[in-house]
Motif scaffolding. Sequence first.
Motif, PDB file in Angstrom:
ATOM      1  N   PRO A 234       0.835  -1.207   0.000  1.00 37.64           N
ATOM      2  CA  PRO A 234       0.000   0.000   0.000  1.00 37.64           C
ATOM      3  C   PRO A 234       0.867   1.253   0.000  1.00 37.64           C
ATOM      4  CG  PRO A 234      -0.626  -1.527   1.772  1.00 37.64           C
ATOM      5  CD  PRO A 234       0.684  -1.996   1.232  1.00 37.64           C
ATOM      6  N   VAL A 235       0.284   2.352  -0.490  1.00 33.66           N
ATOM      7  CA  VAL A 235       0.949   3.654  -0.512  1.00 33.66           C
ATOM      8  C   VAL A 235       0.098   4.618   0.308  1.00 33.66           C
ATOM      9  CG1 VAL A 235       1.927   5.473  -1.945  1.00 33.66           C
ATOM     10  CG2 VAL A 235       1.697   3.161  -2.863  1.00 33.66           C
ATOM     11  N   ARG A 236       0.681   5.140   1.370  1.00 34.19           N
ATOM     12  CA  ARG A 236      -0.068   5.970   2.309  1.00 34.19           C
ATOM     13  C   ARG A 236       0.550   7.368   2.326  1.00 34.19           C
ATOM     14  NH1 ARG A 236      -0.638   2.290   7.620  1.00 34.19           N
ATOM     15  NH2 ARG A 236      -1.979   4.064   8.169  1.00 34.19           N
ATOM     16  N   SER A 237      -0.252   8.363   1.992  1.00 33.86           N
ATOM     17  CA  SER A 237       0.283   9.709   1.841  1.00 33.86           C
ATOM     18  C   SER A 237      -0.244  10.649   2.915  1.00 33.86           C
ATOM     19  CB  SER A 237      -0.061  10.279   0.458  1.00 33.86           C
ATOM     20  OG  SER A 237       0.620  11.499   0.261  1.00 33.86           O
ATOM     21  N   HIS A 238       0.703  11.287   3.599  1.00 37.81           N
ATOM     22  CA  HIS A 238       0.400  12.332   4.575  1.00 37.81           C
ATOM     23  C   HIS A 238      -0.011  13.576   3.800  1.00 37.81           C
ATOM     24  CE1 HIS A 238       1.786  14.940   8.148  1.00 37.81           C
ATOM     25  NE2 HIS A 238       1.516  15.792   7.184  1.00 37.81           N
ATOM     26  N   VAL A 239      -1.310  13.893   3.846  1.00 37.59           N
ATOM     27  CA  VAL A 239      -1.848  15.050   3.123  1.00 37.59           C
ATOM     28  C   VAL A 239      -2.747  15.823   4.076  1.00 37.59           C
ATOM     29  CG1 VAL A 239      -3.241  15.870   1.185  1.00 37.59           C
ATOM     30  CG2 VAL A 239      -1.811  13.844   0.904  1.00 37.59           C
ATOM     31  N   HIS A 240      -2.237  16.903   4.663  1.00 39.57           N
ATOM     32  CA  HIS A 240      -3.102  17.779   5.439  1.00 39.57           C
ATOM     33  C   HIS A 240      -3.805  18.785   4.537  1.00 39.57           C
ATOM     34  CE1 HIS A 240      -0.981  16.996   9.434  1.00 39.57           C
ATOM     35  NE2 HIS A 240      -2.254  16.998   9.743  1.00 39.57           N
ATOM     36  N   VAL A 253      -2.655   6.773  -4.774  1.00 36.30           N
ATOM     37  CA  VAL A 253      -2.304   6.321  -3.427  1.00 36.30           C
ATOM     38  C   VAL A 253      -3.432   5.480  -2.851  1.00 36.30           C
ATOM     39  CG1 VAL A 253      -0.832   8.344  -3.048  1.00 36.30           C
ATOM     40  CG2 VAL A 253      -3.226   8.380  -2.265  1.00 36.30           C
ATOM     41  N   THR A 254      -3.086   4.659  -1.884  1.00 36.14           N
ATOM     42  CA  THR A 254      -4.073   3.805  -1.231  1.00 36.14           C
ATOM     43  C   THR A 254      -4.856   4.564  -0.180  1.00 36.14           C
ATOM     44  OG1 THR A 254      -2.451   2.022  -1.470  1.00 36.14           O
ATOM     45  CG2 THR A 254      -4.386   1.564  -0.119  1.00 36.14           C
ATOM     46  N   SER A 255      -4.176   5.467   0.535  1.00 31.75           N
ATOM     47  CA  SER A 255      -4.839   6.192   1.613  1.00 31.75           C
ATOM     48  C   SER A 255      -4.296   7.594   1.729  1.00 31.75           C
ATOM     49  CB  SER A 255      -4.665   5.466   2.950  1.00 31.75           C
ATOM     50  OG  SER A 255      -3.311   5.532   3.379  1.00 31.75           O
ATOM     51  N   VAL A 256      -5.129   8.444   2.300  1.00 36.16           N
ATOM     52  CA  VAL A 256      -4.740   9.787   2.720  1.00 36.16           C
ATOM     53  C   VAL A 256      -4.712   9.778   4.244  1.00 36.16           C
ATOM     54  CG1 VAL A 256      -5.514  12.181   2.892  1.00 36.16           C
ATOM     55  CG2 VAL A 256      -5.575  10.994   0.683  1.00 36.16           C
ATOM     56  N   GLU A 257      -3.569  10.166   4.789  1.00 33.23           N
ATOM     57  CA  GLU A 257      -3.389  10.140   6.237  1.00 33.23           C
ATOM     58  C   GLU A 257      -3.611  11.539   6.803  1.00 33.23           C
ATOM     59  OE1 GLU A 257      -2.446   7.067   7.755  1.00 33.23           O
ATOM     60  OE2 GLU A 257      -2.813   6.304   5.725  1.00 33.23           O
ATOM     61  N   HIS A 258      -4.475  11.631   7.767  1.00 34.43           N
ATOM     62  CA  HIS A 258      -4.864  12.855   8.472  1.00 34.43           C
ATOM     63  C   HIS A 258      -6.071  13.503   7.800  1.00 34.43           C
ATOM     64  CE1 HIS A 258      -1.185  12.298  10.659  1.00 34.43           C
ATOM     65  NE2 HIS A 258      -0.453  12.510   9.583  1.00 34.43           N
ATOM     66  N   MET A 259      -6.756  14.287   8.609  1.00 33.55           N
ATOM     67  CA  MET A 259      -7.886  15.035   8.105  1.00 33.55           C
ATOM     68  C   MET A 259      -7.390  16.058   7.101  1.00 33.55           C
ATOM     69  SD  MET A 259     -10.980  14.523   8.917  1.00 33.55           S
ATOM     70  CE  MET A 259     -11.625  14.785   7.286  1.00 33.55           C
ATOM     71  N   LEU A 260      -8.247  16.476   6.184  1.00 34.56           N
ATOM     72  CA  LEU A 260      -7.866  17.498   5.216  1.00 34.56           C
ATOM     73  C   LEU A 260      -7.806  18.844   5.941  1.00 34.56           C
ATOM     74  CD1 LEU A 260      -9.957  16.296   2.191  1.00 34.56           C
ATOM     75  CD2 LEU A 260      -7.524  15.962   2.648  1.00 34.56           C
ATOM     76  N   PHE A 261      -6.744  19.005   6.684  1.00 34.67           N
ATOM     77  CA  PHE A 261      -6.578  20.083   7.643  1.00 34.67           C
ATOM     78  C   PHE A 261      -5.124  20.036   8.060  1.00 34.67           C
ATOM     79  CE2 PHE A 261      -7.635  22.522  11.394  1.00 34.67           C
ATOM     80  CZ  PHE A 261      -8.744  23.227  10.977  1.00 34.67           C
ATOM     81  N   HIS A 291     -15.347  14.025  -3.298  1.00 37.48           N
ATOM     82  CA  HIS A 291     -15.975  13.069  -4.220  1.00 37.48           C
ATOM     83  C   HIS A 291     -14.920  12.379  -5.076  1.00 37.48           C
ATOM     84  CE1 HIS A 291     -19.821  14.972  -3.146  1.00 37.48           C
ATOM     85  NE2 HIS A 291     -20.370  13.868  -3.631  1.00 37.48           N
ATOM     86  N   ARG A 292     -13.860  13.078  -5.400  1.00 35.02           N
ATOM     87  CA  ARG A 292     -12.809  12.431  -6.172  1.00 35.02           C
ATOM     88  C   ARG A 292     -12.114  11.354  -5.334  1.00 35.02           C
ATOM     89  NH1 ARG A 292      -7.166  14.339  -8.821  1.00 35.02           N
ATOM     90  NH2 ARG A 292      -6.945  12.445 -10.043  1.00 35.02           N
ATOM     91  N   MET A 293     -11.914  11.609  -4.046  1.00 41.68           N
ATOM     92  CA  MET A 293     -11.354  10.581  -3.166  1.00 41.68           C
ATOM     93  C   MET A 293     -12.221   9.333  -3.199  1.00 41.68           C
ATOM     94  SD  MET A 293     -10.042  12.572   0.260  1.00 41.68           S
ATOM     95  CE  MET A 293      -9.622  11.015   1.063  1.00 41.68           C
ATOM     96  N   VAL A 294     -13.530   9.545  -3.081  1.00 42.13           N
ATOM     97  CA  VAL A 294     -14.455   8.413  -3.060  1.00 42.13           C
ATOM     98  C   VAL A 294     -14.394   7.659  -4.386  1.00 42.13           C
ATOM     99  CG1 VAL A 294     -16.877   7.743  -2.903  1.00 42.13           C
ATOM    100  CG2 VAL A 294     -15.968   9.525  -1.386  1.00 42.13           C
ATOM    101  N   GLU A 295     -14.423   8.384  -5.487  1.00 40.64           N
ATOM    102  CA  GLU A 295     -14.380   7.744  -6.810  1.00 40.64           C
ATOM    103  C   GLU A 295     -13.073   6.977  -7.021  1.00 40.64           C
ATOM    104  OE1 GLU A 295     -14.904  11.074  -9.314  1.00 40.64           O
ATOM    105  OE2 GLU A 295     -17.029  11.350  -8.817  1.00 40.64           O
ATOM    106  N   SER A 296     -12.007   7.438  -6.395  1.00 36.11           N
ATOM    107  CA  SER A 296     -10.705   6.776  -6.535  1.00 36.11           C
ATOM    108  C   SER A 296     -10.554   5.590  -5.591  1.00 36.11           C
ATOM    109  CB  SER A 296      -9.578   7.791  -6.266  1.00 36.11           C
ATOM    110  OG  SER A 296      -9.640   8.868  -7.175  1.00 36.11           O
ATOM    111  N   GLY A 297     -11.514   5.388  -4.698  1.00 32.90           N
ATOM    112  CA  GLY A 297     -11.424   4.274  -3.752  1.00 32.90           C
ATOM    113  C   GLY A 297     -10.365   4.467  -2.695  1.00 32.90           C
ATOM    114  N   VAL A 298     -10.019   5.714  -2.392  1.00 31.84           N
ATOM    115  CA  VAL A 298      -8.963   6.005  -1.429  1.00 31.84           C
ATOM    116  C   VAL A 298      -9.521   5.966  -0.016  1.00 31.84           C
ATOM    117  CG1 VAL A 298      -7.392   7.822  -0.624  1.00 31.84           C
ATOM    118  CG2 VAL A 298      -7.620   7.352  -3.062  1.00 31.84           C
ATOM    119  N   GLY A 341     -19.780   8.472   0.457  1.00 33.14           N
ATOM    120  CA  GLY A 341     -19.445   7.062   0.265  1.00 33.14           C
ATOM    121  C   GLY A 341     -18.003   6.721   0.593  1.00 33.14           C
ATOM    122  N   GLY A 342     -17.314   7.586   1.315  1.00 35.29           N
ATOM    123  CA  GLY A 342     -15.903   7.373   1.613  1.00 35.29           C
ATOM    124  C   GLY A 342     -15.641   6.247   2.589  1.00 35.29           C
ATOM    125  N   ARG A 343     -14.421   5.720   2.532  1.00 34.91           N
ATOM    126  CA  ARG A 343     -14.001   4.610   3.380  1.00 34.91           C
ATOM    127  C   ARG A 343     -12.929   5.090   4.359  1.00 34.91           C
ATOM    128  NH1 ARG A 343     -12.780   0.042  -1.083  1.00 34.91           N
ATOM    129  NH2 ARG A 343     -11.446   1.713  -1.858  1.00 34.91           N
TER     130      ARG A 343
END
Length: 457
Positions: A234-240, A253-261, A291-298, A341-343
């Motif tokens: 998996p690829v996990r990206s720290h994106v505030h 990427v597989t995941s976004v780490e942290h709230m969008l903040f 919505h793009r995160m959700v569509e990408s399955g992230v 629909g996010g995970r």
Amino acid sequence: MSHTADASADDFVNPVNPVNPVNPVSPIGPDAPPAGGPGALALVGCTVVDGAGSPPLRQGVIVVEAGRITALGPAGSVRIPDAARILRCDGQTALPGLIDSHTHIDRDVPAVLGVLLKDGVTSVGNTGCGPDMVPQLHRAGAHPAAARVFTSGPALTAPGGYPGTRGDGTVARGVTSATEAEAAVDELVALGADFIKLAQEPFDFNFRSPGHLPVLGPGPVAAAARRAKAHGLPVRSHVHNVTQLDIALDAGVTSVEHMLFPLPPEADYHELYRDGALGTAALPDLCRRLHRMVESGVYLVPTIGNELINIRDGLPDFPEDGLRAIEELMVTVLSQYLEAGGRVALGSDWVGRPGVPAGMPRQELRYLLAAGMTPLQVVEASTRNAALLCGQGRTLGVLEPGRCADLIVVDGDPLRPDAALDGIRARTVVKDGQLVSLTDAGSPAPLRHPVPADPPR
């Protein structure tokens, strides 16, 4: 939030990592024998919540042998081995061991992992450590009395970028090009990394006068993601900051780490508070990006609790109602992501701060519930989804035959709408099929308890 099985979920498992095999687990020293001893174990009469989002199984039986779940089903339909140790779990619920997928454990490691395991956290993901810590964490997590550890090793970042500005700098690995990013991923895989961590962070965490840090460009981010996936990681990206999100999503990427903040790096929190601007309007183009995160399955790992601690520490004189506004903003953003629909996967960002003890991340569970997740969805986020992000999509996080026997048993029904899921206490903890802790409420019954040994014909 969808409970359907993700087609790519099983892709992220590291079956060839010789440093940290999921099973078997060998003790470090001879003075810590497993509490349960050898042989089969049967948990009888419990409600089973499998972690995959399936409806609970009432009056279930789980059979564990040689560290694996070998049978699971309704009482009367499961054959229990004659020599099995039987635990009556009437009125209790069995869950996969919880997984805190985002931590930073680098001090007092054996003690911390021991506390985590006894509190029902059977595995953790360490999302950034020096290269020397990778084998140390794997060895420590292999102890029978310790939570398992899966780790990324150093995070890939731009030279001089976050988190290289912290500590001795070994938690970061600077790269400047796609070629260097691919080589760095290969080095981390050889080191034993279970997943790859990217740091896309322009914020220097100076909340009074924010500065800008160098960040990875789209080329290195995409190259690192491709290379990691080629290795099955998996690829996990720290994106505030939301301005970095599109680059991460473009790379797959597989995941976004942290709230969008936090808010944009140039933001002054006092000014935003004064102007009444602590809201989603300050986050540019938020709806489209969610919505793009959700569509990408992230997947999203929110770590809201630790975000608020960072802000409180950075702005000790910030008004309490301003902090509450920031807290509400984070929960609102998470709610919008879930409604789209996010995970989500559980991660606390635990770093060993004074006053924040190791253990089950109850505060983070509370925020997931506050954002509108059902208890069943929170369990899935804390087990199956968290296992996936740690590279263990086929081995941990779900109770089913063939999987590693990491599980906990809690009192009552934690899935009731009025249940305090964030307050659960593990009565029984099993790691690798071995009893780690067992309270009086879960004491073993005599071996010849009147439970059908053979399924009815």
